[in-house]
Design a protein around this motif. Structure first.
Motif, short mmCIF file in Angstrom:
data_model
loop_
_atom_site.label_atom_id
_atom_site.label_comp_id
_atom_site.label_asym_id
_atom_site.label_seq_id
_atom_site.Cartn_x
_atom_site.Cartn_y
_atom_site.Cartn_z
N TYR A 232 0.83 -1.21 0.00
CA TYR A 232 0.00 0.00 0.00
C TYR A 232 0.86 1.27 0.00
N ASP A 233 1.89 1.30 0.86
CA ASP A 233 2.73 2.50 0.95
C ASP A 233 3.40 2.80 -0.38
N PRO A 732 -2.00 -3.37 5.91
CA PRO A 732 -2.77 -2.12 5.82
C PRO A 732 -4.06 -2.33 5.03
N GLN A 735 -6.94 -2.56 7.14
CA GLN A 735 -7.30 -1.39 7.94
C GLN A 735 -8.16 -0.45 7.10
N GLU A 736 -8.74 0.49 7.80
CA GLU A 736 -9.57 1.45 7.07
C GLU A 736 -8.66 2.49 6.42
N THR A 737 -8.78 2.61 5.10
CA THR A 737 -7.99 3.63 4.40
C THR A 737 -8.92 4.34 3.42
N ASP A 738 -8.40 5.43 2.85
CA ASP A 738 -9.21 6.16 1.86
C ASP A 738 -9.41 5.33 0.60
N ARG A 740 -9.84 2.01 0.47
CA ARG A 740 -10.38 0.70 0.79
C ARG A 740 -11.21 0.15 -0.37
N GLU A 743 -8.66 -1.03 -2.87
CA GLU A 743 -7.61 -1.91 -2.34
C GLU A 743 -8.17 -3.28 -1.94
N ASN A 1087 -7.03 12.99 -0.74
CA ASN A 1087 -6.71 11.56 -0.63
C ASN A 1087 -5.24 11.25 -0.79
N TYR A 1092 -3.02 8.47 5.00
CA TYR A 1092 -3.55 7.57 6.01
C TYR A 1092 -4.74 8.15 6.74
N LEU A 1093 -5.85 7.52 6.50
CA LEU A 1093 -7.10 7.89 7.16
C LEU A 1093 -6.92 7.78 8.67
#
Length: 1975
Positions: A232-233, A732, A735-738, A740, A743, A1087, A1092-1093
């Motif tokens: 993700y990063d 990640p 996890q909740e991200t913008d 999601r 992803e 975004n 990171y949300l």
């Protein structure tokens, strides 16, 4: 640590520390040094520079950890930038030497890395000062990179980024070399290196033109390659790089000469989009290779590339900005949609690919249109999308009409358009959903034809398009509720007409279902009758399904889909159709197993398809019923639901054999059937299918271990089973991200399918779980497993133990017998099932069964705990702990822990160590500290060791995460381990490389848990606590500097905890700066920058906590930061101008995450409440700017702004904004109605805004306005009229006219109103109108009443009366014109309300059609609206009935009067109906009981949510009713009714503390007593008239107590009243209660002054008490007299406080008034009660006299005047025999004597006044003793004054009152004594006369005395002339004095000197002058 706070490093202190402490000490020194250098003067720095540089460079050689090296480098750079720079070259050479060193040992690596970091920092800070050294440095670094490992490559890339940043254009010679190096790193195997390379290239592109010109293609290809296998990063970093470069290529103005400009190619938008498109479609491979794959039919684009490119699109557009997007939207849109068209078949060659690609396109559209465009631009974008839909529709139409020529071509063309249409429709839906009612013009514009375009594609051949169009309609309906009903009608109509087209049947049934799903989001609902239409349509479809085989499947599906969607409307609608639904449900399944067998033998493949479709649909409908109409699930309904279930389960068992017979076509229908049955069974209580548990369990086991499942579906099965906190250590992606939304597909691997609507059309009406727009159900093959695993948990818990054992063994065997990937899949399914089972058993507190069960469960879980799949290990660890929880046996738990200990000690592989370390953490979480400290110690010891295993970051991450769980769950037990744990955390934070971000995240969680454990102790000042606190803060500082966003988020949440526990020790300014930097960085491109949300959430959660305590400090720090770094910040969110508040408001526009937006709103609210007054201008400016979308501060100064804002909002397109605007207007009117206009006295400030208010209200009364807006506007109208701001009638008429128009609209009742919404919406509107009119009428009546009183009290000329009455009469006149209609409607509304509030057992008596304003079906929804408005309507109706006076015609006057008009109501049936016509008396009686009934019902059971407004209105209504005689006679004649009312009022007083409510209740009580009195009087009068001739004795006794005097509690009105009054009195004066004071006698206590409210309540109660004897018979009065005397005298005693000027307190006055009322009661003189009364009254007088000298002698505080007045009241108001008995009389005289001796002059004045009234008492037996005893002392007193001469007005007053007493004595005295008295009086009077000379110089007091004496002499002289002459003759001195005085007085009158200041009272003087001729 204090020793570290010096400029030079304290090496001596440092050398004495251990290694860990030394690292901490050095880091703390470097932190301090950074702040100190910036604050120290340049000269001081230069003095110490040499030593400092040496110290820093020596640290460089001592292997510093990552955070230390970063800080070290920063300090070196700051030092050189402040001090001298000549030794900097030496330092650079040293660093380069260190980098060149050949030492490759691991221990030397930190030093090399530190040197690299130092170079980067020095060049960044000093830039071009360092001249040409940079070529060598860069060369050296690049050379070192060739042999560097990943950490080295990471640091080198970041260092190069800093060098480029510092040098800018000067670094051009090295650009190519750096570019080459970074290219290779961009595809590095280490993800951290890729990210660093992206940052380096992002810096490089600022100056390296070639990157976005000549090398653009290769940069793009490189980025696509970098996306492969990325995390993700990396995707975030690379997409930012790619997007930025492509944007740069388009917008850059090329520098340099013309020749150079020509050599650089310009790049067009089309080329850039094509480049991105290539990446999206083909990935990183060349064109040739891709085409080769295409021929083979394999997809070569990996999903991570596609997702990465998707993010790059968003960065690209965001960088170019909203304005650019607005201009280029059509091009951008067509490009995006072309990516999913058939011209690129690779993107959509399988359905799975197509779904994923569509999701990417939707994401780009949402992030750009939703995030960058304003309202107008969004509307324009919607038009463009609409155009696109029309174009695609035309293509499709052409193909379909020409389909017979070449059908294959046709089908590909249609397929080509389907995905484009799906994306377009979904975005159109999202857009309109976001715009809300603002989108109304878009839908009304016929040239666009938006609705037509969407409805036209409902007939598209592709099911995906049909569903997308239906969803789009759903969004339109939610956004614009007024379109919901018309759209529903339109779709139902099309569905009915096109019943024979398969596409139409499915398409329009989807649309209807989607619209029904929208109803729950629209508060105004849909007309109730729609339910019936839909139900009929569904039945019709189901019944006609068999008529045409071409349509059977579609009609069956459509029928059940409509029924399932209908269920979402809830019980109110469904209850009417339930019987039909249950009948259909019963018919869809065969009646018995035998019938099922027959079916099997008869059917073919097609009939089975239709059958399964129908049965799956029926199961869905029943599932929907159970979910949405739970309250209808009565025992009876459940019994009717059950019969088909056994057959449904039988069919489940037979499915596999049916599938074998008929093959593939039945595969999907059978999976869907299974899933539907499982879903329903999960919802039903297991008891309902008890007999089939074993059969179901077998099927579930078979499903979970079925051989044909290939997909590793772990990702969707396991996360719900893992603990939410544990998912953080995995990926990640979980996890909740913008991102999601896109992803998610990577979680499923390249083969897995994303969720999409076409997988389950039934989800179209469901509420979406995640709050995303479109529902995303997974494919049936996956969702059936999910349902099976859930159901397994329930069923397995309910079967017998033997069966349970069997099934677990079966599962274990099937796992053993499969191999490879299949085994992993089965293991996944089995573990998720077991987890569900354990979770279910734990939650329901069940038991597991025999030991064998434990063993089996353990084996199943143990295998998973050592699985290669991390998610499976995570779920297994949770199950492991659940198992211990369920078994609940210490030994078993200890055994489990021991298994993990042993494994962890022996195993070396990562998988085992991570799995078992998490298992230990989970055990602690569920069983807290594993119940013994020994286990805790072992556990911590093992986790310590694992967390230091630097060879495996994974092991460290999992071990530290477990440690955080142990810290959390151990609580106080962990205290002993706090210090070692903290030093371990700090050591790791300072040494773990930044590339291992996940280890840092776990460290952050540990630190957070430790801070929570320490809690408030962190505030302490002891050395140990202070050391712990410093370490915590140091840990936070390290994490704040970490490049990873999630670690920063942890740091912020740790600081938030610290701020909560030890606020003084957290540096607020640096914390706020850090928060604002992150926040603003994010708000630039929503975004992108801090992607990171979770970090943004952490920032806002922290801000929210800070502003709760210190809002203004936070705000100031934010503005300071903005001023300091003005040049860095983007203009997008300028805190400097707008403050933090403005930045947060701007953020609200961009953020889409619900939780984040909630926190922003809360933060703004806290800031507003604490700072609104200081920063009012700023807040109003912000609000105005948002609405326009384009010190002595108080609101009144900003009224114009407020009203303008409210006006703008109230007239907006958005209905929500209109409601807010009207609400604001309402608040403004209520708050400012009475504020005067400073410039125009006599006017109020709001008058000037009349036009604005009218203009804001007018649009709300148009026909198309939704009912809720009109209802709110009615409220504003009535508030405006009631406020009294406008008094001019013509101005009032404007707003009044709006109410009149709404009244006309509602007169037709429930029939005539809009059919767009639910009937309850019409009810709401009607009642709002009636309530508004009620409020206006109430105000009009009140004003009219007040005006009449002022007219009475002031005299007006006739003309002024005529003009003045205009406004007060005028408003009433305005209302009166409509009063006939209104009263009828009000009564109807009240009758409705009365019916609706009946208890449920009377439901059968309610009218079948509903009431006047509600329908029977919507009665539940309507109740709420009636609750909101009934009270004011009740009050208004009561006032109206009072005004008509309940005038009932007198029967004696002939029947003609019966025809007087009586307002018809539904209670009085119309004569035409043939019913009996009620007489007016009956009509009035009905109305009276209706009003009384509603009031009593409401007041006797006040709900906690009953408003003050309702209670007050109800009490005022009762007061109004009882104001007129007729209702009073009703209450008076019905004693039970009166008692009931009193009991209810008593309860109100007990339960409501508000004084206004209690006073209103008391007023009603007074009226009830009044009514009872009238009734008793009337009965006595009529009895006397009837029995006039008879003897008096034979008359019966009337009144309570009759002949006996007994009052029965519960049956007595008087008793009930006394209870209530005592309650009021004792609450205010607890001393009145003998129980409380401990004695029944008069208890001495200090008197008290009550509050104003308290006094009013006590006074009101006393008035009621004094009225009671009149309600009783003589005997009854004797019973109550002691009580009422006790209470009245008690109040007197408790409140007789001495007040200045001897005034009486209001309560004393009230008690005296009451006393007078009681004493003068006729009962005191009535024959039967006279004696008893006399005795009791004497006792009462004794009690009053005892107040002076109480038993214990303590009570000296009482006011003598109050007591004397009470005695006087006794003397004057009772019959003489009460007060004339000697002992009492003597006592009374004593009190007066004593009072005359009191020094206080005001007491003397009052005493004289009281004696004056006693002396004048007509009965000598009463008055003479007082005269004999007191007259002589009065004369003495007056003679004393004569000698002393008065000095002030009070003494003057004493003298005047004394003279008045003597004069009264003269009048009373017998003739023979009179002359003596006159002779006494004359000398006294004459002694005060002044002669001419003395009069001139006398004081005003003496002058007034002279006037008074002279005036009295003039009156006495003529009256008693003979005595007068004798006195004058006997005393020449007196005569001379009198003559001189008269003469002097005449002189002063003649000489009217203007300067004479002493003639205060010329009127008196002139009257004296006229009478001076009597001598």
């Amino acid at each position: 640590m204090e020793l570290a706070h010096t400029l030079l490093l304290n090496e001596e202190a440092c050398s004495q520390l251990s290694e860990v402490q030394k690292a901490e000490f050095i880091f703390e020194w470097l932190r301090y040094l950074e702040k100190l250098l910036l604050a120290t003067s340049r000269n001081d720095v230069r003095e110490k520079q040499k030593t400092l540089v040496e110290q820093l460079l020596s640290l460089l050689n001592s292997s510093p950890g990552p955070p230390t090296r970063k800080l070290l480098a920063k300090n070196l750079a700051i030092l050189y930038s402040i001090g001298d720079t000549f030794s900097v070259y030496e330092t650079i050479d040293k660093c380069n030497d260190l980098i060149r060193s050949k030492d490759d040992s691991p221990s030397y690596l930190p030093t090399k890395l530190a040197a690299v970091v130092c170079l980067g920092s020095l060049y960044k800070k000093l830039g071009r000062i360092l001249g040409n050294t940079f070529t060598d440095t860069v060369g050296n670094i690049l050379k070192a990179m060739k042999s560097a490992e990943s950490q080295g490559r990471y640091e080198i890339m970041l260092s190069l980024q800093n060098i480029l940043n510092g040098l800018g254009a000067a670094a051009t010679p090295c650009h190519r070399d750096v570019y080459k190096a970074a290219r290779s790193c961009l595809t590095d195997r280490s993800m951290a290196v890729r990210c660093a390379a992206a940052k380096c290239l992002l810096e490089l592109q600022n100056e390296a033109i070639f990157m976005w010109s000549t090398d653009l293609d290769s940069v793009a290809t490189l980025c696509f390659k970098s996306f492969e296998g990325s995390n993700y990063d990396v995707r975030i970093s690379i997409s930012k790089l790619l997007g930025t470069i492509l944007a740069k290529a388009i917008i850059s103005k090329h520098p340099g000469t013309a020749a150079l400009r020509q050599s650089i190619r310009r790049v067009s938008l089309e080329e850039v989009l094509e480049l991105l498109g290539t990446g999206f479609l083909r990935g990183s491979s060349g064109f040739l290779r891709a085409s080769g794959d295409m021929l083979k039919g394999t997809s070569s684009v990996s999903r991570d590339v596609r997702v990465g490119v998707t993010q790059a699109y968003v960065v690209f557009v965001s960088t170019l900005g909203g304005t650019w997007l607005e201009k280029n939207f059509p091009v951008f849109l067509s490009h995006l949609l072309s990516l999913v068209s058939q011209s690129h078949p690779k993107a959509t060659q399988t359905q799975i690919d197509a779904v994923c690609c569509r999701r990417c396109i939707s994401f780009i559209l949402r992030a750009t249109i939703g995030g960058l465009l304003g309202e107008k631009a969004q509307i324009a974008a919607a038009k463009d999308i609409c155009q696109t839909i029309w174009k695609l529709k035309k293509v499709m139409d052409a193909v379909l009409s020409d389909g017979n020529l070449e059908t294959r071509l046709g089908s590909t063309d249609v397929a080509a358009s389907q995905h484009m249409l799906v994306c377009a429709l979904q975005e159109l839906g999202n857009l309109i959903h976001g715009l809300g009612t603002t989108a109304a013009p878009l839908l009304q514009d016929s040239s666009i034809g938006l609705l037509d375009s969407v409805i036209s594609v409902i007939l598209h051949p592709s099911i995906s398009v049909r569903l997308a169009a239906a969803w789009c309609l759903h969004c339109i309906a939610v956004a614009l509720p007024s379109y919901l009903t018309p759209l529903l009608d339109r779709c139902i109509e099309r569905l009915t007409v096109l019943k024979s087209s398969p596409e139409a049947v499915t398409g329009f049934s989807f649309a209807v279902a989607a619209l029904l799903g929208a109803v729950k989001h629209c508060p105004l609902g849909i007309p109730h009758g729609k339910g019936k239409i839909i139900m009929t349509l569904a039945e019709d479809l189901l019944c006609s399904a068999t008529q045409n085989s071409r349509l059977s499947a579609q009609r069956t599906q459509a029928g059940w889909l409509l029924i399932a969607a209908l269920m979402t409307l809830g019980s109110a609608v469904v209850s009417h159709h339930l019987a039909r639904v249950l009948l259909l449900w019963k018919c869809v399944f065969p009646a018995s197993p035998k019938d099922l067998e027959t079916e099997k033998s008869r059917g073919d493949s097609f009939t089975w398809q239709v059958t399964l479709e129908g049965r799956a649909g029926a199961l869905s409908a029943i599932k929907s019923f159970v979910s949405y109409c739970g309250d209808l699930l009565t025992e009876e309904v459940i019994q009717r639901l059950l019969p088909p279930l056994p057959c449904a389960v039988d069919l489940l068992i037979q499915l596999s054999s049916i599938l074998k017979t008929y093959g593939n076509p039945l595969k999907t229908p059978s999976v869907v059937y299974r899933q539907r049955l499982y879903e329903l069974l999960i919802l039903l209580p297991p008891e309902t299918y008890e007999g089939h548990l074993c059969a179901i369990l077998k099927e579930l086991a078979a499903d979970l271990t079925a051989p044909d499942i290939q997909v590793a579906a772990s990702t969707f099965l396991l996360p719900p089973l893992c603990h939410q906190d544990d998912l953080l250590i995995l990926s990640p992606l979980l996890q909740e991200t913008d991102h999601r939304f896109i992803e998610e597909q990577l979680l499923l691997g390249n083969g897995g399918a994303c969720g999409s609507l076409e997988y389950d059309p039934y989800s179209i009406y469901e509420k979406d779980v995640e709050g995303d727009s479109v529902p995303k159900p997974l494919p049936p093959t996956l969702s059936v497993i999910s349902s099976a695993a859930k159901l397994f948990g329930v069923v397995c818990a309910h079967v017998g133990e033997a069966q349970r054992l069997l099934i677990l063994e079966q599962l274990l065997n099937s796992m053993k017998h499969t191999k490879g990937a299949r085994q992993q899949v089965v293991q996944l399914h089995v573990v998720s099932s077991i987890s569900n089972f354990l979770k279910y058993v734990a939650d329901s507190k069940g038991s597991l069964g025999p030991d064998e069960m434990r063993r089996l469960a353990l084996t199943l879980v143990m295998g998973a705990l050592e699985s290669a799949n991390p998610l499976l290990r995570c779920a297994a660890a949770e199950a492991w702990a659940r198992l211990a929880q369920v078994v609940d046996d210490g030994a078993f738990t200890a055994g489990l822990a021991q298994v993990s200990f042993d494994k962890l000690k022996s195993a070396r592989d990562v998988v085992t160590r991570t799995g078992h370390s998490l298992a230990l953490g989970s055990l602690n979480r569920y069983l807290g500290g594993i119940s013994s400290s020994q286990h805790l110690n072992s556990c911590i010891g093992i986790l310590y060791t694992l967390s230091q295993d630097s060879t495996s970051p994974d092991v460290q991450t999992w071990a530290l995460h477990s440690l955080s769980l142990v810290i959390d769950s151990a609580g106080p037990l962990f205290y002993v381990h706090v210090e070692p744990t903290l030093s371990l955390i700090i050591m790791l934070l300072l040494n773990v490389p930044p590339t291992h971000a996940e280890v840092h995240q776990s460290l952050g969680r540990c630190l957070n848990a430790l801070i929570t454990t320490l809690g408030p102790e962190l505030q302490g000042n002891s050395t140990s606590v202070s050391a712990l606190r410093t370490s915590c803060l140091l840990g936070c500082a390290v994490m704040q500097d970490n490049p990873d966003c999630l670690v920063q988020a942890q740091a912020i949440s740790c600081l938030q905890q610290l701020h909560m526990f030890a606020p003084r020790h957290v540096n607020l300014s640096s914390l706020v700066s850090c928060l604002c930097e992150i926040l603003l960085d994010n708000s630039v491109l929503v975004n992108l920058c801090s992607p990171y949300l979770l970090l943004r959430r952490a920032v806002l959660a922290c801000l929210r906590q800070l502003v709760q305590r210190e809002a203004s400090e936070v705000s100031e720090h934010a503005v300071m930061l903005a001023k300091d770094s003005r040049e860095k910040l983007t203009p997008d969110a300028n805190i400097g101008e707008m403050g933090l508040e403005g930045a947060l408001l701007a953020l609200l526009d961009k953020e889409t995450d619900q939780r984040l937006c909630h926190d922003i709103r809360e933060t703004l609210n806290h800031m507003l409440t604490s700072m609104a007054v200081e920063k009012l201008s700023l807040w109003l400016k912000l609000c105005k700017e948002v609405l326009a979308a384009s010190a002595d501060d108080f609101l009144v100064l900003h009224l114009a702004d407020l009203i303008r804002m409210a006006f703008m909002a109230a007239t907006d397109h958005s209905d929500q904004l209109r409601l807010s605007g009207l609400e604001t207007l309402l608040v403004v009117i209520r708050r400012f109605a009475t504020v005067p206009e400073p410039e125009f006295p006599g006017h109020v400030i709001l008058e000037q805004y009349q036009a604005n208010v009218g203009a804001a209200l007018r649009p709300a009364f148009t026909s198309e306005t939704p009912p809720d807006v009109t209802a709110k506007a009615c409220q504003v109208c009535s508030a405006w009229i009631a406020s009294g701001v406008v008094s001019d009638l013509s101005d009032l008429r404007r707003v009044h006219q709006l109410l009149v128009s709404s009244l006309t609209k509602i007169q037709a009742g429930k029939e005539a109103l809009s059919h767009l919404y639910n009937e309850s919406a019409s009810t709401m509107e009607i009642l709002a109108v009636l309530k508004a009119w009620a409020e206006v009428y109430i105000i009009a009546v009140q004003r009219h009443k007040n005006n009449k009183q002022t007219l009475k009290t002031t005299s007006y000329s006739e003309e002024s009366v005529r003009n003045g009455s205009n406004s007060s009469y005028g408003l009433l006149d305005l209302v009166c014109t409509d009063l006939g209609t209104l009263s009828r409607l009000w009564l109807a509304a009240l009758q409705d309300f009365a019916l609706l509030t009946l208890p449920s057992e009377f439901a059968s008596q309610l009218p079948v059609d509903g009431g006047a304003f509600y329908t029977a079906e919507t009665s539940e929804n309507a109740k709420m609206h009636y609750y909101n408005s009934w009270a004011l309507i009740l009050h208004a109706t009561a006032l109206w009935l009072t005004s008509t006076g309940f005038v009932v015609a007198d029967p004696d006057e002939g029947a003609s009067n019966l025809s007087r008009p009586v307002t018809p109501t539904s209670m009085c049936q119309d004569s035409s109906s043939g019913a009996i016509v009620k007489s007016p008396e009956d009509v009035y009686t009905d109305r009276f009981h209706l009003l009384l009934g509603i009031s009593v019902e409401f007041l006797c059971s006040l709900r906690s949510d009953a408003t003050m407004e309702s209670i007050t209105a109800c009490l005022h209504a009762l007061q109004a009713l009882l104001d007129v005689p007729w209702p009073r006679s009703k209450i008076g004649s019905d004693q039970d009714l009166g008692i009931e009312l009193l009991n209810v009022l008593h309860r109100v007083i007990l339960t409501r503390e508000s004084p206004s409510i209690q006073l209103a209740s008391l007023e009603v009580v007074r009226q009830i007593i009044c009514a009872a009195q009238e009734h008793v009087k009337e009965k006595r009068r009529s009895a006397e008239v009837d029995d006039g001739a008879a003897e008096k004795e034979t008359l019966p006794e009337f009144g309570e107590g009759k002949d006996t005097g007994g009052l029965v509690p519960g049956k007595s009105l008087v008793f009930a009243t006394l209870e209530l009054c005592v309650c009021i009195l004792v609450r205010q004066l607890p001393e009145l209660n003998p129980k409380l004071t401990g004695s029944s006698g008069v208890k001495a206590s200090k008197p008290q002054i009550l509050s104003e409210d308290g006094s009013r309540l006590v006074s009101a109660a006393l008035v009621i008490i004094s009225e009671l004897p009149a309600v009783c018979s003589p005997e009854g009065s004797i019973s109550i007299l002691p009580t009422i005397l006790y209470l009245t005298i008690g109040v007197l005693r408790e409140t007789a406080v001495k007040l200045p000027g001897s005034q009486l307190s209001s309560t004393v006055a009230a008690s005296l008034q009451a006393l007078k009322g009681i004493l003068s009661s006729p009962m005191a003189r009535a024959e039967k009660s006279h004696t008893a009364w006399t005795d009791l009254l004497r006792s009462a007088l004794t009690t009053v006299l005892d107040c002076w000298n109480p038993v214990d002698g303590t009570h000296q505080e009482l006011d003598e005047v109050s007591l004397l007045t009470a005695i006087t009241v006794f003397i004057l108001s009772t019959s003489p025999e009460v007060t004339t008995i000697p002992c009492l009389q003597r006592s009374c005289i004593e009190k007066f004597k004593a009072a005359l001796e009191i020094k206080d002059p005001m007491v003397q004045v009052k005493t004289y006044q009281l004696l004056h009234s006693i002396f004048q008492y007509p009965n000598p037996a009463v008055s003479y003793p007082y005269i004999y005893s007191l007259a002589s002392s009065i004369v003495e007193k007056l003679q004393e004054i004569d000698k002393r001469k008065p000095e002030d007005t009070t003494e003057l007053q004493i003298f005047q009152e004394g003279i008045k007493v003597l004069e009264s004595l003269i009048i009373i005295a017998e003739e023979q004594h009179r002359s003596q008295l006159v002779a006494c009086l004359l000398p006294i009077l004459i002694s005060f006369l002044l002669d001419e000379n003395a009069l001139g110089s006398a004081t005003s007091i003496m002058r007034n005395l002279h006037d008074f004496a002279l005036q009295n002499l003039m009156q006495i002289g003529p009256q008693y002339s003979s005595v007068f002459k004798n006195v004058m003759a006997s005393s020449p001195a007196l005569k001379a004095r009198l003559e001189a005085a008269i003469k002097g007085n005449q002189e002063s009158i003649k000489v009217k000197l203007p300067s004479s200041k002493h003639t205060k009272n010329p009127g008196n003087n002139s009257s004296i002058q006229l009478k001076t001729n009597f001598l």
